[in-house]
Design an enzyme around this catalytic site. Structure first.
Site, PDB file in Angstrom:
ATOM      1  N   ARG A   1       4.959 -12.737   9.750  1.00 19.71           N
ATOM      2  CA  ARG A   1       5.644 -11.493   9.441  1.00 19.71           C
ATOM      3  C   ARG A   1       6.937 -11.408  10.257  1.00 19.71           C
ATOM      4  O   ARG A   1       7.106 -12.095  11.259  1.00 19.71           O
ATOM      5  CB  ARG A   1       4.748 -10.295   9.740  1.00 19.71           C
ATOM      6  CG  ARG A   1       4.416 -10.125  11.210  1.00 19.71           C
ATOM      7  CD  ARG A   1       3.462  -8.958  11.430  1.00 19.71           C
ATOM      8  NE  ARG A   1       4.049  -7.712  10.994  1.00 19.71           N
ATOM      9  CZ  ARG A   1       3.360  -6.576  10.845  1.00 19.71           C
ATOM     10  NH1 ARG A   1       2.062  -6.563  11.062  1.00 19.71           N
ATOM     11  NH2 ARG A   1       3.967  -5.475  10.465  1.00 19.71           N
TER      12      ARG A   1
ATOM     13  N   LYS B   1       3.514   0.755  10.669  1.00 18.42           N
ATOM     14  CA  LYS B   1       3.604   1.952   9.833  1.00 18.42           C
ATOM     15  C   LYS B   1       3.114   3.177  10.594  1.00 18.42           C
ATOM     16  O   LYS B   1       3.668   4.269  10.462  1.00 18.42           O
ATOM     17  CB  LYS B   1       2.768   1.775   8.561  1.00 18.42           C
ATOM     18  CG  LYS B   1       3.468   1.065   7.423  1.00 18.42           C
ATOM     19  CD  LYS B   1       2.587   1.124   6.189  1.00 18.42           C
ATOM     20  CE  LYS B   1       3.219   0.385   5.026  1.00 18.42           C
ATOM     21  NZ  LYS B   1       2.339   0.426   3.828  1.00 18.42           N
TER      22      LYS B   1
ATOM     23  N   GLU C   1       0.863  -1.175   0.000  1.00 18.53           N
ATOM     24  CA  GLU C   1       0.000   0.000   0.000  1.00 18.53           C
ATOM     25  C   GLU C   1       0.906   1.233   0.000  1.00 18.53           C
ATOM     26  O   GLU C   1       1.801   1.332   0.846  1.00 18.53           O
ATOM     27  CB  GLU C   1      -0.892   0.013   1.233  1.00 18.53           C
ATOM     28  CG  GLU C   1      -1.844  -1.172   1.317  1.00 18.53           C
ATOM     29  CD  GLU C   1      -2.568  -1.216   2.648  1.00 18.53           C
ATOM     30  OE1 GLU C   1      -3.529  -0.447   2.818  1.00 18.53           O
ATOM     31  OE2 GLU C   1      -2.154  -2.002   3.517  1.00 18.53           O
TER      32      GLU C   1
END
Length: 560
Positions: free
Chosen positions: A261, A271, A36
């Site tokens: 992850r 983020k 993204e």
């Protein structure tokens, strides 16, 4: 290389090879990396990049770079450009396969219309708060929307009017009609589209309704005919919805596979938190060398090879775990040890005057650039009567096993002579040593009769008259706690920031670095690995510490 080829398959490779044996996707392997564009990529994304592009390469397949750009409020061309730069820098090429979810907005809209016509989607007038309040809990079913039973024709009309811009932000959403009693909260009539009157970086003002990530992701995979849609573990609970959309719309079905992850000690990967650190000025920007962003690691001096090797070593897991940041540091040490030229730099200087060295003699010492690689050759280092050594390399009253300089003691100067400490001068007020007076043995230079005479300590040095004054930035871990999210009552993760994560000082370096270009990498002998900062110039050299060397003395000192 042989080790990499002979290692056992990870669970994703096992799935792919089973699909190849069964000809599940006509013998194809086609992956994608779908960031993204709402922030800069970090080391966790680097692992995903290496995995997706690595699988495409291993199985002679393809890998797309696709921006999942479904939220114009948070997205920016700056992030798009930085992501492409990072992927290229890591050594991967998407060739002609650069895509955007926004490329498919018309197809996605038509897919939503298919769901409406099948009675599987409806326009809902509830606010976001109302939808959240009626979603229920994992143990309690949610409540159906009062708009759930609108007729198909009304839903089609309202959805078209949403697209036409008739309604303000938040007035209506399009929701899937699945069921409010599902044990999976993501299946409880999820939102497919919301109204956002904002300019999009790729489509401009063409659209004012935007698909949710869950709706755009799987359908984009399908349009691109991805075979294996590899996601991080938090998307495992989204997979039933991913499959439901594809099944109900009736389109080509990729296979979603989840892996753990990357979580790294002494680091945050969120983020939101990284953006907070930037916006609130705790770091100098996204590429601050303390940040776990790819651009931050690059500026600090990490190489793409070291990060790819790190991704290979940690492998692919099915369950979340935390990787010690020391493993990442090990990978860059291993890489720079082979490629970085050695130079001498003194960061905390004290002057040494060699009393019996001729006042007017400037000599040159021959030094090896890299003992790991003879092809790097040798260089000349100027030597004179006055030199700098590290202040910590001298002690008046040393403990045992201190093999540096002390009164009456001898040490070898790297690539030069053996010197002996005769006396010291001190500041009369502070007591700090200002000069160390030594004598040298002229026969101990390389090629001279006593060049092989053994002494226990070897020190690096810089000639005072030839030294280049340099700004040195000593970077360390950004947080003082292994898990920055493990905070006490009333604490925030920012309370755990390391106050010593950056120390800036003035050092002195041998003149061979005068033509150094930004991003050139060196080993400062006995100190660590350093990289010329992007803002470094010939007039003002700036070096960032990438990583320290292993320091056996500090371990001895700690034990004592």
């Amino acid at each position: 290389m042989e080790e990499k080829l002979s290692r056992s398959l990870n669970f994703i490779e096992e799935i792919i090879e089973e699909d190849l044996r069964n000809n599940t996707y006509e013998g194809r392997v086609h992956t994608r990396f779908p960031p993204e564009p709402n922030g800069y990529l970090h080391i966790g994304h680097a692992k995903s990049i290496c995995l997706n592009f690595g699988l495409g390469k291993k199985y002679n397949g393809k890998t797309n770079l696709r921006f999942d750009d479904t939220n114009p409020v948070k997205e920016d061309v700056e992030y798009v450009d930085s992501i492409m730069e990072d992927v290229r820098w890591l050594g991967f090429d998407w060739e002609d396969r650069l895509f955007y979810a926004s490329d498919y907005f018309e197809e996605l809209y038509n897919y939503a219309v298919i769901l409406i016509k099948k009675g599987k989607a409806f326009v809902c007038d509830m606010t976001a708060d109302e939808i959240s309040e009626t979603r229920g809990t994992p143990t309690r079913p949610g409540e159906e929307s009062p708009y759930r039973n609108r007729i198909i024709e009304e839903n089609l009309d309202l959805f078209a009017r949403m697209r036409a811009g008739e309604f303000p932000d938040g007035a209506k959403v399009l929701r899937a009609k699945i069921g409010m009693d599902s044990p999976n909260m993501h299946m409880r009539d999820p939102i497919l589209y919301r109204i956002i009157h904002a300019r999009h970086h790729n489509t401009g003002d063409k659209w004012c309704i935007y698909p949710m990530y869950d709706f755009a992701h799987g359908q984009s995979d399908s349009i691109e005919r991805i075979t294996h849609s590899i996601c991080t573990l938090e998307f495992e609970v989204h997979r039933p919805l991913y499959d439901w959309f594809i099944r109900e719309i009736g389109i080509y079905a990729p296979k979603q596979i989840e892996f753990a992850r990357l979580n790294l000690s002494y680091t945050v990967m969120s983020k939101r938190k990284l953006l907070e650190l930037v916006k609130e000025g705790f770091v100098s920007g996204w590429d601050d060398p303390r940040m776990p962003t790819i651009c931050g690691l690059r500026r600090r001096g990490y190489t793409s090879e070291s990060i790819r090797n790190f991704a290979e070593i940690i492998g692919v897991a099915k369950r979340d775990n935390v990787i010690d940041v020391s493993l990442l540091e090990f990978c860059i040490r291993e890489d720079l040890n082979k490629r970085a030229n050695r130079i001498m730099a003194v960061l905390n200087p004290v002057k040494v005057i060699i009393d019996n060295y001729p006042d007017d003699l400037d000599d040159e010492m021959e030094a090896v650039n890299n003992p790991e690689d003879e092809s790097h050759g040798k260089r000349k280092v100027p030597f004179s009567k006055e030199i700098y050594i590290e202040r910590e390399d001298f002690m008046e009253d040393p403990p045992k096993k201190f093999f540096r300089l002390s009164p009456g003691g001898e040490v070898r100067l790297r690539s030069a002579y053996i010197i002996k400490c005769e006396s010291v001068l001190k500041d009369t007020q502070t007591g700090e040593i200002t000069e160390i007076h030594c004598t040298y043995d002229a026969n101990t230079k390389s090629g001279m009769p006593e060049s092989n005479r053994k002494v226990k300590g070897t020190l690096h040095w810089v000639s005072v008259k030839h030294a280049i004054k340099t700004e040195i930035r000593l970077y360390d871990r950004l947080f003082i706690k292994e898990n920055p999210d493990d905070t006490g009552e009333g604490q925030d993760y920012k309370d755990l920031l390391n106050p010593d994560s950056l120390k800036t000082l003035t050092g002195f370096i041998e003149p061979s670095v005068m033509n150094t270009k930004p991003m050139d990498k060196f080993q400062f002998e006995r100190i660590g690995y350093f990289c010329a900062d992007k803002d470094s110039t010939r007039e003002k050299l700036i070096f960032n510490r990438t990583v320290t060397l292993r320091d056996s003395w500090s371990k001895i000192e700690k034990n004592q």
